[in-house]
Design a protein around this motif. Structure first.
Motif, PDB file in Angstrom:
ATOM      1  N   GLY A 282     -17.620  52.435  13.210  1.00 57.42           N
ATOM      2  CA  GLY A 282     -17.259  52.429  11.801  1.00 57.42           C
ATOM      3  C   GLY A 282     -18.122  53.292  10.905  1.00 57.42           C
ATOM      4  N   VAL A 283     -19.098  53.979  11.480  1.00 55.10           N
ATOM      5  CA  VAL A 283     -19.972  54.854  10.693  1.00 55.10           C
ATOM      6  C   VAL A 283     -19.523  56.290  10.901  1.00 55.10           C
ATOM      7  CG1 VAL A 283     -22.327  55.668  10.334  1.00 55.10           C
ATOM      8  CG2 VAL A 283     -21.915  53.265  10.918  1.00 55.10           C
ATOM      9  N   GLU A 284     -19.097  56.922   9.825  1.00 57.87           N
ATOM     10  CA  GLU A 284     -18.677  58.322   9.894  1.00 57.87           C
ATOM     11  C   GLU A 284     -19.881  59.227   9.611  1.00 57.87           C
ATOM     12  OE1 GLU A 284     -15.212  61.310   8.185  1.00 57.87           O
ATOM     13  OE2 GLU A 284     -15.303  59.251   7.485  1.00 57.87           O
ATOM     14  N   VAL A 285     -20.018  60.269  10.421  1.00 53.20           N
ATOM     15  CA  VAL A 285     -21.124  61.215  10.295  1.00 53.20           C
ATOM     16  C   VAL A 285     -20.552  62.575   9.926  1.00 53.20           C
ATOM     17  CG1 VAL A 285     -23.000  62.366  11.524  1.00 53.20           C
ATOM     18  CG2 VAL A 285     -22.490  59.957  11.991  1.00 53.20           C
ATOM     19  N   LYS A 286     -21.124  63.198   8.905  1.00 51.81           N
ATOM     20  CA  LYS A 286     -20.682  64.514   8.462  1.00 51.81           C
ATOM     21  C   LYS A 286     -21.891  65.461   8.472  1.00 51.81           C
ATOM     22  CE  LYS A 286     -16.826  63.936   5.559  1.00 51.81           C
ATOM     23  NZ  LYS A 286     -16.189  64.805   6.437  1.00 51.81           N
TER      24      LYS A 286
ATOM     25  N   HIS B 101     -15.842  77.347  26.236  1.00 46.83           N
ATOM     26  CA  HIS B 101     -15.306  76.038  25.857  1.00 46.83           C
ATOM     27  C   HIS B 101     -16.413  75.105  25.366  1.00 46.83           C
ATOM     28  CE1 HIS B 101     -11.223  76.814  27.002  1.00 46.83           C
ATOM     29  NE2 HIS B 101     -11.563  77.117  28.242  1.00 46.83           N
ATOM     30  N   ILE B 102     -17.523  75.075  26.077  1.00 44.85           N
ATOM     31  CA  ILE B 102     -18.634  74.203  25.669  1.00 44.85           C
ATOM     32  C   ILE B 102     -19.221  74.676  24.345  1.00 44.85           C
ATOM     33  CG2 ILE B 102     -20.952  73.404  26.263  1.00 44.85           C
ATOM     34  CD1 ILE B 102     -20.014  73.574  29.248  1.00 44.85           C
ATOM     35  N   ALA B 103     -19.454  75.966  24.210  1.00 45.87           N
ATOM     36  CA  ALA B 103     -20.022  76.503  22.974  1.00 45.87           C
ATOM     37  C   ALA B 103     -19.106  76.237  21.786  1.00 45.87           C
ATOM     38  CB  ALA B 103     -20.286  78.000  23.110  1.00 45.87           C
ATOM     39  N   PHE B 104     -17.804  76.412  21.975  1.00 44.28           N
ATOM     40  CA  PHE B 104     -16.862  76.165  20.887  1.00 44.28           C
ATOM     41  C   PHE B 104     -16.873  74.692  20.492  1.00 44.28           C
ATOM     42  CE2 PHE B 104     -12.767  75.354  18.918  1.00 44.28           C
ATOM     43  CZ  PHE B 104     -12.689  76.406  18.018  1.00 44.28           C
ATOM     44  N   SER B 105     -16.921  73.824  21.491  1.00 45.11           N
ATOM     45  CA  SER B 105     -16.944  72.385  21.223  1.00 45.11           C
ATOM     46  C   SER B 105     -18.202  71.975  20.465  1.00 45.11           C
ATOM     47  CB  SER B 105     -16.844  71.619  22.541  1.00 45.11           C
ATOM     48  OG  SER B 105     -16.890  70.234  22.316  1.00 45.11           O
ATOM     49  N   VAL B 106     -19.357  72.455  20.911  1.00 49.43           N
ATOM     50  CA  VAL B 106     -20.618  72.133  20.246  1.00 49.43           C
ATOM     51  C   VAL B 106     -20.623  72.689  18.821  1.00 49.43           C
ATOM     52  CG1 VAL B 106     -23.120  72.560  20.261  1.00 49.43           C
ATOM     53  CG2 VAL B 106     -21.940  71.919  22.379  1.00 49.43           C
ATOM     54  N   ALA B 107     -20.230  73.945  18.664  1.00 50.50           N
ATOM     55  CA  ALA B 107     -20.207  74.566  17.334  1.00 50.50           C
ATOM     56  C   ALA B 107     -19.249  73.834  16.404  1.00 50.50           C
ATOM     57  CB  ALA B 107     -19.823  76.036  17.443  1.00 50.50           C
ATOM     58  N   SER B 108     -18.085  73.460  16.905  1.00 48.77           N
ATOM     59  CA  SER B 108     -17.104  72.753  16.077  1.00 48.77           C
ATOM     60  C   SER B 108     -17.637  71.400  15.625  1.00 48.77           C
ATOM     61  CB  SER B 108     -15.798  72.565  16.846  1.00 48.77           C
ATOM     62  OG  SER B 108     -15.187  73.809  17.088  1.00 48.77           O
ATOM     63  N   THR B 109     -18.379  70.735  16.482  1.00 49.85           N
ATOM     64  CA  THR B 109     -18.974  69.457  16.105  1.00 49.85           C
ATOM     65  C   THR B 109     -20.010  69.652  15.006  1.00 49.85           C
ATOM     66  OG1 THR B 109     -18.610  68.579  18.330  1.00 49.85           O
ATOM     67  CG2 THR B 109     -20.239  67.448  16.964  1.00 49.85           C
ATOM     68  N   ILE B 110     -20.877  70.629  15.166  1.00 50.48           N
ATOM     69  CA  ILE B 110     -21.875  70.928  14.137  1.00 50.48           C
ATOM     70  C   ILE B 110     -21.195  71.363  12.842  1.00 50.48           C
ATOM     71  CG2 ILE B 110     -23.780  72.467  13.482  1.00 50.48           C
ATOM     72  CD1 ILE B 110     -24.494  72.519  16.522  1.00 50.48           C
ATOM     73  N   ASP B 111     -20.120  72.124  12.958  1.00 54.02           N
ATOM     74  CA  ASP B 111     -19.397  72.633  11.793  1.00 54.02           C
ATOM     75  C   ASP B 111     -18.593  71.551  11.077  1.00 54.02           C
ATOM     76  OD1 ASP B 111     -20.344  75.157  12.394  1.00 54.02           O
ATOM     77  OD2 ASP B 111     -18.461  75.857  13.272  1.00 54.02           O
ATOM     78  N   ASP B 112     -18.519  70.368  11.656  1.00 56.59           N
ATOM     79  CA  ASP B 112     -17.786  69.244  11.077  1.00 56.59           C
ATOM     80  C   ASP B 112     -16.289  69.534  10.984  1.00 56.59           C
ATOM     81  OD1 ASP B 112     -17.537  66.636  10.059  1.00 56.59           O
ATOM     82  OD2 ASP B 112     -17.779  67.309   7.985  1.00 56.59           O
ATOM     83  N   THR B 113     -15.739  70.145  12.047  1.00 58.42           N
ATOM     84  CA  THR B 113     -14.299  70.416  12.051  1.00 58.42           C
ATOM     85  C   THR B 113     -13.496  69.274  12.646  1.00 58.42           C
ATOM     86  OG1 THR B 113     -14.381  71.554  14.182  1.00 58.42           O
ATOM     87  CG2 THR B 113     -14.643  72.914  12.192  1.00 58.42           C
ATOM     88  N   SER B 114     -14.171  68.293  13.221  1.00 61.99           N
ATOM     89  CA  SER B 114     -13.483  67.118  13.740  1.00 61.99           C
ATOM     90  C   SER B 114     -14.239  65.875  13.292  1.00 61.99           C
ATOM     91  CB  SER B 114     -13.378  67.168  15.266  1.00 61.99           C
ATOM     92  OG  SER B 114     -14.668  67.233  15.839  1.00 61.99           O
TER      93      SER B 114
END
Length: 108
Positions: free
Chosen positions: A64-68, A45-58
């Motif tokens: 107000g500053v969006e990070v991609k 769960h942690i690995a998927f969450s971290v990877a998804s964040t890096i992958d910009d899936t969410s």
């Protein structure tokens, strides 16, 4: 530094990176006392969450500053390896979790 689009090398590197992240997460959870199925599921769960964040899936936004995020890897000859699109490490988590846990000691 030069940006080089090389999807095959990028894919290899991102698999190495997510495997290392999985191993480090697992190690820290073992140190925290987790074992067995709880250890494996929490690591996944942690690995998927971290990877998804890096992958910009969410969406990532603060004040107000969006990070991609846009992942690249630097080679020994200072080239930046890029796939031409976002990373997709989260797609490897399930497979690599099994690999990491199949290689771990029976006490884990």
């Amino acid at each position: 530094m030069q940006l080089k689009i090389d999807a095959d090398t990028f894919d290899q590197y991102q698999q190495i990176l997510i495997r290392e992240l999985i191993e480090q997460i697992r190690l820290r959870l073992v140190e925290a006392g987790l074992t067995g199925q709880q250890l494996k599921e929490s690591t996944a769960h942690i690995a998927f969450s971290v990877a998804s964040t890096i992958d910009d899936t969410s969406r990532i936004e603060m004040n107000g500053v969006e990070v991609k995020p846009c992942l690249t890897f630097i080679t020994e000859d200072e080239q930046h390896i890029y796939s031409g699109e976002n990373s997709y490490m989260h797609e490897y988590v399930a497979e690599l979790i099994n690999d990491v846990f199949n290689q771990s000691t029976p006490s884990d």
